[in-house]
Enzyme design. Structure first.
Site, PDB file in Angstrom:
ATOM      1  N   HIS A 143       0.830  -1.209   0.000  1.00  0.00           N
ATOM      2  CA  HIS A 143       0.000   0.000   0.000  1.00  0.00           C
ATOM      3  C   HIS A 143       0.859   1.251   0.000  1.00  0.00           C
ATOM      4  O   HIS A 143       1.977   1.252   0.520  1.00  0.00           O
ATOM      5  CB  HIS A 143      -0.885   0.041   1.253  1.00  0.00           C
ATOM      6  CG  HIS A 143      -2.230  -0.565   1.052  1.00  0.00           C
ATOM      7  ND1 HIS A 143      -3.401   0.139   1.226  1.00  0.00           N
ATOM      8  CD2 HIS A 143      -2.596  -1.816   0.683  1.00  0.00           C
ATOM      9  CE1 HIS A 143      -4.433  -0.656   0.980  1.00  0.00           C
ATOM     10  NE2 HIS A 143      -3.965  -1.848   0.649  1.00  0.00           N
ATOM     11  N   GLU A 152      -6.457  -0.180  -6.125  1.00  0.00           N
ATOM     12  CA  GLU A 152      -7.427   0.750  -5.558  1.00  0.00           C
ATOM     13  C   GLU A 152      -6.954   2.178  -5.797  1.00  0.00           C
ATOM     14  O   GLU A 152      -5.748   2.463  -5.728  1.00  0.00           O
ATOM     15  CB  GLU A 152      -7.583   0.534  -4.042  1.00  0.00           C
ATOM     16  CG  GLU A 152      -8.034  -0.842  -3.622  1.00  0.00           C
ATOM     17  CD  GLU A 152      -6.854  -1.738  -3.262  1.00  0.00           C
ATOM     18  OE1 GLU A 152      -5.725  -1.223  -3.103  1.00  0.00           O
ATOM     19  OE2 GLU A 152      -7.060  -2.957  -3.150  1.00  0.00           O
TER      20      GLU A 152
END
Length: 321
Positions: free
Chosen positions: A38, A106
């Site tokens: 991430h 994402e």
């Protein structure tokens, strides 16, 4: 026989803590590691987001377990040629114990350079091309590629593993599962959905049954079930968000706003909380029954040592039996 691994959550723990968790996981009897990739955490309460490739270098020196990213998005924030170099180096350090998990990503992580965030169909198209680029580079030969989404000129990786790195593809819907079957070396999904597994295997053709299926889930062990649920709700209410919100919301603040609508009761439907060993065992067994080869467990919250003691003594022996 299903194996059980531990899921290192880089959004919630600093790098040194992740390395220590990997050591504890191996000592507790887990046989593999996942690690998240991430740029941002899902919310401010999680509070971390280290560069996964640096952490993998440390993990290579701390544990003998196989490691996989769950998952890397090679389509926007980092060009697939650069991801390929990071992957190849990780595989060399881990002496063949590395697999790459990839997905279509994402907006939370991939929008940070200001590029347009494409719709799902385009992201899958980009992912397929990115995988093709990386596989060419894993061969250690000079590569030039002029595709629809990516350009590579005269690139060669000089540090490469003896065998190409396997690439498993994450999917939550039928189109991505079909792509995983067609071009992936394995399949990743976060729900024990036997039909989705079957769709992947059908899309893989004759060799589908030999490709591994890997899944993951979060739990929150603690001696007090109510307190464990409060911890899970505070840190991971996003687990209960519906539909495409996970891939579309761009910042932790947006996730915090959406999660105001998520009740503790909804989190309890998604996350096993508390000290009931049978509940943990049932949650893991659901993946085995759906045809998964490996299931990775993540413990939410700070009490990692208590979790590993619990799983070493109460859960993993029952699953092995």
């Amino acid at each position: 026989m299903t194996e059980y691994g531990y899921f290192l959550m880089a959004e919630e723990h600093e790098p040194a803590a992740l390395v220590e968790q990997a050591r504890m996981a191996e000592q507790a009897g887990f046989t593999a590691l996942w690690i998240s990739d991430h740029y941002h955490p899902w919310n401010e309460a999680q509070g971390q987001s280290s560069f996964v490739w640096s952490v993998i270098g440390a993990l290579a020196q701390a544990t003998s377990l196989p490691i996989q990213t769950a998952v890397t998005c090679p389509i926007r924030r980092i060009h697939p040629a650069i991801v390929a170099q990071a992957v190849a180096t990780s595989a060399v350090l881990l002496e063949g114990r590395f697999r790459l998990g990839v997905g279509s990503g994402e907006a939370l992580n991939e929008h940070v350079l200001g590029d347009r965030w494409p719709p799902p169909a385009i992201r899958l198209e980009m992912l397929e091309e990115a995988i093709a680029v990386m596989r060419q580079l894993f061969g250690g030969r000079k590569v030039s590629h002029h595709g629809k989404h990516y350009t590579v000129e005269n690139a060669r990786l000089y540090t490469v593993p003896e065998e190409p790195v396997p690439i498993d593809i994450a999917a939550f819907g039928s189109a991505a599962a079909a792509l995983a079957g067609r071009v992936g070396d394995g399949f990743i999904t976060m729900v024990p959905d036997a039909e989705l597994v079957a769709r992947f295997r059908r899309g893989s053709g004759a060799g589908g049954n030999s490709k591994p299926v890997r899944g993951g889930l979060k739990v929150c062990w603690g001696p007090d079930a109510d307190e464990a649920l409060r911890t899970a709700h505070r840190l991971w209410a996003s687990e209960a968000l519906p539909g495409q919100l996970l891939s579309l919301l761009p910042t932790p603040a947006h996730f915090e706003q959406a999660c105001e609508l998520v009740t503790p009761e909804r989190v309890a439907q998604r996350v096993i909380c508390g000290p009931d060993a049978d509940a943990h065992i049932r949650a893991l067994a659901a993946y085995a029954e759906a045809g998964f080869d490996t299931v990775y467990v993540n413990q939410i919250g700070p009490d990692q040592r208590g979790f590993f003691d619990f799983y070493r003594s109460k859960v993993l022996p029952q699953l092995a039996g």
